[in-house]
Motif scaffolding. Structure first.
Motif, PDB file in Angstrom:
ATOM      1  N   TRP A 233       0.801  -1.225   0.000  1.00 59.39           N
ATOM      2  CA  TRP A 233       0.000   0.000   0.000  1.00 59.39           C
ATOM      3  C   TRP A 233       0.833   1.273   0.000  1.00 59.39           C
ATOM      4  CZ3 TRP A 233      -0.201   3.555   4.012  1.00 59.39           C
ATOM      5  CH2 TRP A 233       0.133   3.131   5.314  1.00 59.39           C
TER       6      TRP A 233
ATOM      7  N   ALA B 152       1.970   1.915  -3.492  1.00 62.14           N
ATOM      8  CA  ALA B 152       0.807   2.250  -4.323  1.00 62.14           C
ATOM      9  C   ALA B 152       0.390   3.693  -4.114  1.00 62.14           C
ATOM     10  CB  ALA B 152      -0.355   1.305  -4.000  1.00 62.14           C
TER      11      ALA B 152
ATOM     12  N   LEU C 204       0.414   6.540  -7.083  1.00 62.38           N
ATOM     13  CA  LEU C 204      -0.767   7.298  -7.489  1.00 62.38           C
ATOM     14  C   LEU C 204      -0.506   8.799  -7.414  1.00 62.38           C
ATOM     15  CD1 LEU C 204      -3.718   5.301  -5.913  1.00 62.38           C
ATOM     16  CD2 LEU C 204      -3.161   5.589  -8.327  1.00 62.38           C
TER      17      LEU C 204
ATOM     18  N   PHE D 152       1.707   9.772 -10.312  1.00 61.49           N
ATOM     19  CA  PHE D 152       1.044   9.798 -11.625  1.00 61.49           C
ATOM     20  C   PHE D 152       0.126  11.009 -11.765  1.00 61.49           C
ATOM     21  CE2 PHE D 152       1.153   4.908 -12.250  1.00 61.49           C
ATOM     22  CZ  PHE D 152       2.409   5.020 -12.798  1.00 61.49           C
TER      23      PHE D 152
ATOM     24  N   TYR E  92       5.959   9.926 -16.570  1.00 62.91           N
ATOM     25  CA  TYR E  92       4.764  10.563 -17.123  1.00 62.91           C
ATOM     26  C   TYR E  92       5.044  11.994 -17.565  1.00 62.91           C
ATOM     27  CZ  TYR E  92       1.107   7.098 -16.630  1.00 62.91           C
ATOM     28  OH  TYR E  92       0.314   6.010 -16.813  1.00 62.91           O
TER      29      TYR E  92
ATOM     30  N   MET F 295      -3.270  13.937 -29.359  1.00 62.86           N
ATOM     31  CA  MET F 295      -3.252  12.621 -28.710  1.00 62.86           C
ATOM     32  C   MET F 295      -4.602  11.929 -28.909  1.00 62.86           C
ATOM     33  SD  MET F 295      -2.491  11.721 -24.784  1.00 62.86           S
ATOM     34  CE  MET F 295      -1.007  12.714 -24.834  1.00 62.86           C
TER      35      MET F 295
ATOM     36  N   LEU G 256      -4.500   7.841 -24.804  1.00 68.49           N
ATOM     37  CA  LEU G 256      -4.994   8.297 -23.514  1.00 68.49           C
ATOM     38  C   LEU G 256      -5.300   7.106 -22.607  1.00 68.49           C
ATOM     39  CD1 LEU G 256      -5.764  10.924 -22.082  1.00 68.49           C
ATOM     40  CD2 LEU G 256      -8.109  10.526 -22.817  1.00 68.49           C
TER      41      LEU G 256
ATOM     42  N   MET H 280      -3.941   4.153 -22.722  1.00 73.69           N
ATOM     43  CA  MET H 280      -2.688   3.552 -22.273  1.00 73.69           C
ATOM     44  C   MET H 280      -2.076   4.335 -21.114  1.00 73.69           C
ATOM     45  SD  MET H 280      -2.350   0.849 -23.840  1.00 73.69           S
ATOM     46  CE  MET H 280      -0.700   0.359 -23.383  1.00 73.69           C
ATOM     47  N   ILE H 281      -2.304   5.643 -21.164  1.00 78.20           N
ATOM     48  CA  ILE H 281      -1.732   6.466 -20.097  1.00 78.20           C
ATOM     49  C   ILE H 281      -2.532   6.323 -18.800  1.00 78.20           C
ATOM     50  CG2 ILE H 281      -1.517   8.882 -19.366  1.00 78.20           C
ATOM     51  CD1 ILE H 281      -0.541   9.462 -22.216  1.00 78.20           C
ATOM     52  N   LEU H 282      -3.822   6.211 -18.946  1.00 75.25           N
ATOM     53  CA  LEU H 282      -4.655   6.129 -17.740  1.00 75.25           C
ATOM     54  C   LEU H 282      -4.704   4.722 -17.137  1.00 75.25           C
ATOM     55  CD1 LEU H 282      -7.615   8.505 -18.630  1.00 75.25           C
ATOM     56  CD2 LEU H 282      -5.742   8.890 -17.029  1.00 75.25           C
TER      57      LEU H 282
ATOM     58  N   PRO I 116      -2.389   2.438 -16.168  1.00 75.92           N
ATOM     59  CA  PRO I 116      -1.629   2.159 -14.944  1.00 75.92           C
ATOM     60  C   PRO I 116      -2.251   2.806 -13.718  1.00 75.92           C
ATOM     61  CG  PRO I 116      -0.175   2.900 -16.693  1.00 75.92           C
ATOM     62  CD  PRO I 116      -1.570   3.092 -17.192  1.00 75.92           C
ATOM     63  N   VAL I 117      -2.793   4.012 -13.890  1.00 69.73           N
ATOM     64  CA  VAL I 117      -3.383   4.703 -12.748  1.00 69.73           C
ATOM     65  C   VAL I 117      -4.569   3.907 -12.204  1.00 69.73           C
ATOM     66  CG1 VAL I 117      -4.430   6.853 -11.975  1.00 69.73           C
ATOM     67  CG2 VAL I 117      -2.712   6.902 -13.785  1.00 69.73           C
TER      68      VAL I 117
ATOM     69  N   ILE J 124      -3.412   0.650 -10.481  1.00 74.50           N
ATOM     70  CA  ILE J 124      -2.856   0.787  -9.127  1.00 74.50           C
ATOM     71  C   ILE J 124      -3.947   1.159  -8.128  1.00 74.50           C
ATOM     72  CG2 ILE J 124      -1.289   2.187  -7.733  1.00 74.50           C
ATOM     73  CD1 ILE J 124       0.532   2.079 -10.259  1.00 74.50           C
ATOM     74  N   GLN J 125      -4.890   2.000  -8.561  1.00 71.44           N
ATOM     75  CA  GLN J 125      -6.059   2.276  -7.721  1.00 71.44           C
ATOM     76  C   GLN J 125      -6.718   0.971  -7.312  1.00 71.44           C
ATOM     77  OE1 GLN J 125      -7.583   4.965  -6.548  1.00 71.44           O
ATOM     78  NE2 GLN J 125      -7.641   6.653  -8.022  1.00 71.44           N
TER      79      GLN J 125
ATOM     80  N   LEU K  13      -4.681  -1.131  -4.812  1.00 66.82           N
ATOM     81  CA  LEU K  13      -4.778  -0.567  -3.470  1.00 66.82           C
ATOM     82  C   LEU K  13      -6.120  -0.931  -2.830  1.00 66.82           C
ATOM     83  CD1 LEU K  13      -3.247   1.194  -1.484  1.00 66.82           C
ATOM     84  CD2 LEU K  13      -4.232   3.209  -2.557  1.00 66.82           C
TER      85      LEU K  13
ATOM     86  N   THR L 248      -6.492  -4.834  -2.261  1.00 64.48           N
ATOM     87  CA  THR L 248      -5.681  -5.269  -1.120  1.00 64.48           C
ATOM     88  C   THR L 248      -6.386  -4.904   0.188  1.00 64.48           C
ATOM     89  OG1 THR L 248      -3.770  -4.708  -2.459  1.00 64.48           O
ATOM     90  CG2 THR L 248      -3.355  -5.260  -0.170  1.00 64.48           C
TER      91      THR L 248
ATOM     92  N   ILE M 298      -7.399   7.200  -2.413  1.00 63.50           N
ATOM     93  CA  ILE M 298      -6.066   7.085  -1.810  1.00 63.50           C
ATOM     94  C   ILE M 298      -6.101   7.094  -0.282  1.00 63.50           C
ATOM     95  CG2 ILE M 298      -3.702   7.976  -1.720  1.00 63.50           C
ATOM     96  CD1 ILE M 298      -4.091   9.258  -4.377  1.00 63.50           C
ATOM     97  N   VAL M 299      -6.685   8.153   0.284  1.00 65.23           N
ATOM     98  CA  VAL M 299      -6.639   8.306   1.740  1.00 65.23           C
ATOM     99  C   VAL M 299      -7.467   7.227   2.448  1.00 65.23           C
ATOM    100  CG1 VAL M 299      -7.080   9.882   3.643  1.00 65.23           C
ATOM    101  CG2 VAL M 299      -6.239  10.771   1.471  1.00 65.23           C
TER     102      VAL M 299
ATOM    103  N   ILE N 165      -5.470   4.151   3.036  1.00 64.25           N
ATOM    104  CA  ILE N 165      -4.422   4.469   4.021  1.00 64.25           C
ATOM    105  C   ILE N 165      -5.013   4.422   5.425  1.00 64.25           C
ATOM    106  CG2 ILE N 165      -2.857   6.255   4.894  1.00 64.25           C
ATOM    107  CD1 ILE N 165      -2.524   7.355   2.170  1.00 64.25           C
TER     108      ILE N 165
ATOM    109  N   PHE O  39      -5.624   0.827   6.519  1.00 67.15           N
ATOM    110  CA  PHE O  39      -4.413   0.095   6.915  1.00 67.15           C
ATOM    111  C   PHE O  39      -3.837   0.632   8.220  1.00 67.15           C
ATOM    112  CE2 PHE O  39      -4.138  -1.272   2.380  1.00 67.15           C
ATOM    113  CZ  PHE O  39      -4.123  -2.627   2.638  1.00 67.15           C
TER     114      PHE O  39
END
Lengths: 303, 257, 64
Positions: free
Chosen positions: B23, B26, B30, B33, B140, C1, C6, C8-10, C12-13, C16-17, C20, C23, C50-51, C54, C57
């Motif tokens: 985490w 990650a 984020l 990015f 990026y 573009m 676009l 392909m760029i988005l 990975p984001v 990973i979201q 997270l 998990t 994101i938060v 966090i 966890f």
């Protein structure tokens, strides 16, 4: 040979004396019980011995043949043993063994062997977070002896367990006490009597006395004759006359029963019994009793 | 330092099994990015979102690649820093509270080895998290904005990494001294914010504060030059050593109970 | 573009979201006990970007 000797050990928390002027001796290959009610200073004493606390004053003298870092030859189990929940039982054993200086091979072998002895063979590869209280206690015992300590310190090892868990733990201790000295704290005299040969009686932060259980039992009180008879006039007359028998010092009597105190138990017991037979008194109870250790413990603590 | 290797192994497995090693990286990824993406698409987003009259010209100056990376670091300075504090707050306080610290310390282990194992794991996890996050942001930025000066990026990364490790070390120390993990996290996070503010306010007099590293990293990226950070670096390294010594003393400290 | 770039760029984001979030949710459901109610954590993890994870966890887990 003694493993260690405590001289005038004291520990304060702020202004309260958790332990004051405690002196005692810990010998080799024996099982010693720290006995006392809650708040007597047992946990403080064990924490001091284990090196988790430093004494406010007083000294601990170690046997000079042993390593100066006493943690190398000591094992410790706190009252509420804590483990890393994410480790398995086996990993806990190996980590404990490695931290105590075993090689990884030794630690793995010892771990396996002890888990089996603790009845945790099937649970060895499960995470400790899923263990029951009794399993944790047995794991705690197993990991405390992974490095074959000379001295094993246990804080209330059985008080939180159900009768079966209690029996399991006491059996494990009974097997180990030939190989190491065990010091355990308890507030239950019965548990102490089951495995221990020696008692250190504590109350309100003080050591009241130390001694062999057998000797304490002898010293707890002089023996007396306890007699109960079937009711009847003849019997009552006879009870009234016991006092006159030679050697009897005192008779505490009630209706149809009495306690006969004497300094010559062997001869007096024969005389009393013979006189009862001669007079045709029907005896219900005729026994030599002693003040029990339990009574003695309660009196000592309340004094 | 007896027991260090075994304790380090334990910390590693713990980081894996409690998912800290997933985490924290990650979160940094984020954050990394998002900055170049926002910089690139903010004008489009504003254009499509607002009911602007026909012919309105939106003039948002397109940031330089260096500025975008500088903004990334600013992002790390809030949410990222908080994540580091939260990730390591319980490392000693939690173990003291549930008794596992005693489990370790009754074994022949030196307190310094205990603390050092945690610190080395902190350095490792932070380097993975920050490395991935900042690396991702760099990649990026290259893709969307332009190519920044590699030398500047690497120097900033190093300076900021030391700042993060410093804050992590403070967390370890507060965790050793305080009973509550949450208190350790928030005192450390608050302290870090105050350090950054104070450094911003009294830049010329207090340039030696550890937070000078954070400021230098950002200014190196945005302007290409940075004030001298040697003083900060020396102070920070000495502080880390001191904090670890204090933490080792604190780890064996026991309150009533 | 164009659009595929676009995406392909988005990608990975989003990925990973998801990592997270998944998990955090996996830990949430596998755990025997968490601080607070289990279901309260679900929207926190899924909705607070994101938060949320966090916070879960950091505070959701009980020390065993």
């Amino acid at each position: 040979m003694n493993l260690l000797k405590a001289e005038g050990l004291s520990r304060k928390y702020g202004k309260t004396d958790a332990l004051s002027q405690a002196s005692f001796v810990i010998g080799e290959n024996r099982c010693i019980a720290l006995l006392g009610p809650n708040g007597a200073g047992k946990t403080t004493t064990l924490s001091l011995l284990a090196g988790l606390l430093d004494p406010t004053s007083g000294t601990l003298v170690m046997n000079s043949d042993l390593s100066s870092d006493r943690r190398r030859w000591m094992g410790f189990l706190p009252q509420h043993p804590a483990f890393f929940g994410w480790m398995t039982g086996f990993e806990t054993m190996v980590t404990a063994g490695r931290l105590c200086g075993l090689s990884s091979k030794e630690a793995a072998e010892r771990g396996k062997e002890l888990l089996e002895a603790a009845g945790l063979k099937e649970a060895a590869n499960r995470r400790v977070s899923g263990y029951s209280g009794g399993m944790k206690q047995r794991l705690g015992l197993a990991q405390a002896v992974v490095h074959r300590p000379r001295l094993l310190l246990l804080d209330e090892p059985v008080s939180a367990l159900d009768p079966i868990g209690r029996r399991d733990v006491l059996t494990m201790l009974d097997n180990w006490k030939r190989e190491m000295t065990i010091v355990l704290s308890t507030h239950v005299l019965h548990d102490a009597e089951q495995v221990c040969d020696e008692l250190i009686l504590m109350n309100r932060g003080r050591v009241m006395m130390q001694g062999e259980i057998e000797q304490l039992r002898q010293a707890a009180g002089a023996p007396y004759l306890n007699i109960v008879v079937e009711e009847g006039e003849k019997a009552n007359n006879w009870l009234g006359r016991i006092e006159r028998i030679q050697g009897v010092t005192k008779v505490d009597g009630g209706k149809s029963q009495c306690r006969v105190h004497t300094d010559e138990m062997d001869s007096v017991r024969d005389k009393v019994l013979r006189s009862a037979l001669d007079e045709g008194v029907k005896l219900l109870t005729f026994e030599v009793s002693r003040k029990s250790l339990e009574q003695w413990f309660v009196e000592a603590v309340q004094a | 330092m007896s027991g260090f290797g075994i304790l380090l192994h334990k910390e590693w497995r713990e980081a894996l099994r409690t998912a800290k090693l997933i985490w924290l990286p990650a979160v940094f990824l984020l954050l990394g990015f998002l900055q170049p993406l926002t910089a690139k698409f903010m004008p489009d987003i504003l254009a499509s979102a607002g009911n602007l009259p026909e012919g309105t010209l939106i003039q948002i100056p397109v940031p330089t690649p260096g500025e975008v990376l500088g903004q990334t670091i600013s992002q790390f300075g809030t949410v990222g820093l908080l994540a580091v504090c939260l990730a390591f707050m319980g490392t000693i306080a939690g173990e003291k509270r549930n008794g596992t610290a005693d489990w370790i310390l009754v074994k022949p282990v030196s307190p310094l080895a205990y603390v050092a194992s945690k610190w080395v794991m902190l350095c490792l996890i932070v380097s993975i998290a920050f490395g991935l996050g900042f690396g991702g942001s760099w990649y990026y930025t290259n893709l969307l904005i332009g190519v920044p000066n590699s030398g500047d990026v690497l120097i900033s990364a190093l300076l900021y990494y030391i700042w993060l490790v410093f804050i992590g070390t403070v967390t370890i120390m507060t965790s050793a001294l305080l009973r509550s993990p949450a208190a350790a996290a928030f005192i450390t996070f608050g302290g870090a914010i105050v350090l950054q503010l104070v450094h911003g306010l009294f830049d010329n007099k207090l340039s030696w504060l550890p937070s000078g590293l954070d400021a230098a990293a950002i200014s190196k990226l945005t302007t290409g030059s940075s004030p001298s950070w040697a003083g900060s670096a020396i102070v920070t390294v000495i502080s880390i050593a001191t904090l670890l010594t204090v933490a080792a003393k604190g780890a064996v400290l026991r309150k009533k109970g | 573009m164009d659009k595929s770039d676009l995406l392909m760029i988005l990608l990975p984001v989003v990925l990973i979201q998801l990592i997270l979030m998944v998990t955090a949710l996996t830990f949430l459901f596998r755990m025997d006990s968490v601080r607070g109610k289990k279901w309260v954590w679900v929207p926190v993890i899924v909705l607070v970007n994101i938060v949320g994870p966090i916070l879960f966890f950091a505070f959701g887990r009980k020390e065993s």
